[in-house]
Design a protein around this motif. Structure first.
Motif, PDB file in Angstrom:
ATOM      1  N   ARG A   1       0.740  -1.214  -0.080  1.00  0.00           N
ATOM      2  CA  ARG A   1       0.136   0.047   0.080  1.00  0.00           C
ATOM      3  C   ARG A   1       0.904   1.197  -0.018  1.00  0.00           C
ATOM      4  O   ARG A   1       0.687   2.325  -0.984  1.00  0.00           O
ATOM      5  CB  ARG A   1      -0.864   0.223   1.221  1.00  0.00           C
ATOM      6  N   LEU A   2       1.869   1.344   1.014  1.00  0.00           N
ATOM      7  CA  LEU A   2       2.615   2.414   0.908  1.00  0.00           C
ATOM      8  C   LEU A   2       3.677   2.684  -0.367  1.00  0.00           C
ATOM      9  O   LEU A   2       3.704   3.963  -0.755  1.00  0.00           O
ATOM     10  CB  LEU A   2       3.790   2.223   2.073  1.00  0.00           C
TER      11      LEU A   2
ATOM     12  N   TRP B   1       4.270   5.972  -5.243  1.00  0.00           N
ATOM     13  CA  TRP B   1       4.572   6.044  -6.567  1.00  0.00           C
ATOM     14  C   TRP B   1       3.457   6.819  -7.278  1.00  0.00           C
ATOM     15  O   TRP B   1       2.809   5.841  -8.263  1.00  0.00           O
ATOM     16  CB  TRP B   1       4.798   4.795  -7.163  1.00  0.00           C
ATOM     17  N   THR B   2       2.915   7.923  -7.055  1.00  0.00           N
ATOM     18  CA  THR B   2       1.795   8.865  -7.979  1.00  0.00           C
ATOM     19  C   THR B   2       2.481   9.079  -9.065  1.00  0.00           C
ATOM     20  O   THR B   2       3.659   8.958  -9.150  1.00  0.00           O
ATOM     21  CB  THR B   2       1.341   9.704  -7.264  1.00  0.00           C
ATOM     22  N   ASN B   3       1.782   9.424 -10.095  1.00  0.00           N
ATOM     23  CA  ASN B   3       2.285   9.673 -11.359  1.00  0.00           C
ATOM     24  C   ASN B   3       3.312  10.948 -11.216  1.00  0.00           C
ATOM     25  O   ASN B   3       4.267  11.130 -11.893  1.00  0.00           O
ATOM     26  CB  ASN B   3       1.354  10.040 -12.368  1.00  0.00           C
ATOM     27  N   SER B   4       2.756  12.100 -10.347  1.00  0.00           N
ATOM     28  CA  SER B   4       3.791  13.073 -10.133  1.00  0.00           C
ATOM     29  C   SER B   4       5.106  12.652  -9.628  1.00  0.00           C
ATOM     30  O   SER B   4       6.159  13.273  -9.749  1.00  0.00           O
ATOM     31  CB  SER B   4       2.936  13.961  -9.180  1.00  0.00           C
ATOM     32  N   ASN B   5       4.871  11.639  -8.642  1.00  0.00           N
ATOM     33  CA  ASN B   5       6.343  11.355  -8.232  1.00  0.00           C
ATOM     34  C   ASN B   5       7.200  10.638  -9.245  1.00  0.00           C
ATOM     35  O   ASN B   5       8.473  10.544  -9.147  1.00  0.00           O
ATOM     36  CB  ASN B   5       6.324  10.507  -6.823  1.00  0.00           C
TER      37      ASN B   5
ATOM     38  N   LEU C   1      13.174  12.875  -2.970  1.00  0.00           N
ATOM     39  CA  LEU C   1      11.687  12.705  -3.374  1.00  0.00           C
ATOM     40  C   LEU C   1      10.912  12.327  -2.174  1.00  0.00           C
ATOM     41  O   LEU C   1       9.670  12.733  -2.287  1.00  0.00           O
ATOM     42  CB  LEU C   1      11.951  11.389  -4.326  1.00  0.00           C
ATOM     43  N   LEU C   2      11.477  11.491  -1.305  1.00  0.00           N
ATOM     44  CA  LEU C   2      10.618  11.392  -0.017  1.00  0.00           C
ATOM     45  C   LEU C   2      10.181  12.553   0.719  1.00  0.00           C
ATOM     46  O   LEU C   2       9.205  12.622   1.394  1.00  0.00           O
ATOM     47  CB  LEU C   2      11.479  10.427   1.134  1.00  0.00           C
TER      48      LEU C   2
END
Ligand SMILES: Nc1nc2c(ncn2[C@@H]2O[C@H](COP(=O)(O)OP(=O)(O)O)[C@@H](O)[C@H]2O)c(=O)[nH]1
Ligand SMILES: [Mg+2]
Length: 315
Positions: free
Chosen positions: A276-277, A282-286, A311-312
């Motif tokens: 889940r995490l 990893w959304t499209n934006s990330n 990124l985090l």
């Protein structure tokens, strides 16, 4: 579509409708979101099933032995579900044809359901999917679920750990005791089977296993029994069959088996959260950010840790 069918598919699984079982396993394989709900519906019905894992090198005779066990369980009026997991290419070797033939033997038998699961996705994912497929079979009322897995690396061993009892199948040509230790097989085996005992070297392998077991008693401090069989001829298979029953019914193993269940449960919760995490991160934006950062920079300039940190910490 999914929601209106869910109750229906659940009822059909519980009534042992093989078509519904097959569909549900396909859903699990595809990683569809409905899993969670379907799953919670199925779970309460899964507790009476014994789960066996059979692992060993490709070609060792896992499917042949599974076939023999199916026969013996059917003789006792028990029903069996099989999940055959082959993380290597499904097109390798002749095994698939063998599996097909064996599957067809039971095509119209309500007491036997056999399903192969392929290598799509990573092994961790496969492990989860195989367990869920096993739960679907358990919910359908199968008395026994057998996971057949190719035991060549660590990932596959996780699938074996999903079982109440893990059988490690070896053949004389599968190598010496050193390999046994290296492969971590001692750790997962509740019971050893030396197959193809019609061939040279099987007694030597049995002795090697005993001597290794002696040195490396497993953590629960019982020595797994070793059975010598010839699966395609059926020699020794009945002894093994009784040995499986004895192992599971042995009062001394009660706590061990219970602990296994608990740690399996914890692992599953752990994995669900981990997945889940990862998914939520990893959304499209990330993903885009990662691409952009990497495009902007010569990868020799920042370490992967630095980029990960960045990124985090960005929102
Ligand atoms: N000689 C001999 N061959 C066997 C025995 N058991 C299985 N085989 C053969 O070994 C090959 C691989 O068997 P299979 O069950 O498909 O292996 P799996 O890849 O471990 O599932 C097949 O050709 C079997 O007929 C055995 O006890 N003795
Ligand atoms: Mg096989």
């Amino acid at each position: 579509m999914v929601n209106s069918n869910q109750g229906d598919i659940l009822n059909r699984i519980i009534k042992n409708d093989h078509l519904a079982i097959s569909r549900a396993i396909t859903l699990v394989e595809s990683g569809d979101d409905i899993n969670d709900k379907l799953f919670s519906g199925i779970y309460p019905h899964t507790h009476n099933t014994i789960k066996l894992g059979i692992t060993g090198p490709p070609g060792a005779g896992k499917s042949t032995l599974t076939d023999q066990l199916i026969r013996l369980y059917l003789n006792q009026n028990k029903s069996v579900g099989v999940i055959a997991v082959d993380p290597s290419s499904p097109f390798s070797g002749g095994a698939l044809l063998g599996d097909r033939v064996r599957m067809n033997n039971y095509l119209w038998n309500d007491n036997v359901f056999i399903r192969s699961m392929g290598s799509k996705g990573n092994l961790g994912g496969l492990n989860k999917k195989a367990q869920e497929a096993g739960d679907i079979l358990a919910a359908s009322g199968k008395d026994i679920v057998i996971y057949e897995t190719v035991g060549v690396g660590q990932g596959e061993h996780d699938i074996a750990k999903a079982a109440d009892l893990t059988i490690v199948l070896l053949v004389p040509e599968s190598g010496d005791d050193i390999q046994l230790m290296k492969a971590g097989l001692i750790e997962i085996a509740d019971l050893f089977v030396v197959n193809k005992s019609d061939r040279n070297g099987s007694e030597k392998l049995v002795q090697s296993i005993y001597s290794v077991l002696h040195i490396f008693k497993n953590k629960d401090n019982f020595e797994p029994p070793v059975f010598k069989v010839s699966a395609d001829r059926g020699d020794g298979v009945e002894d093994l069959f009784n040995g499986i029953g004895n192992f599971l019914n042995n009062k001394d193993h009660e706590l061990y088996l219970e602990n296994k269940k608990i740690s399996r449960y914890k692992d599953r919760v752990f994995n669900i959260i981990q997945n889940r995490l990862i998914d939520s991160f990893w959304t499209n934006s990330n993903i885009e950010k990662l691409e952009l950062t990497i495009n902007d920079l010569k990868i020799s300039e920042s370490s992967p840790y630095q980029i990960a940190e960045k990124l985090l910490n960005t929102k």
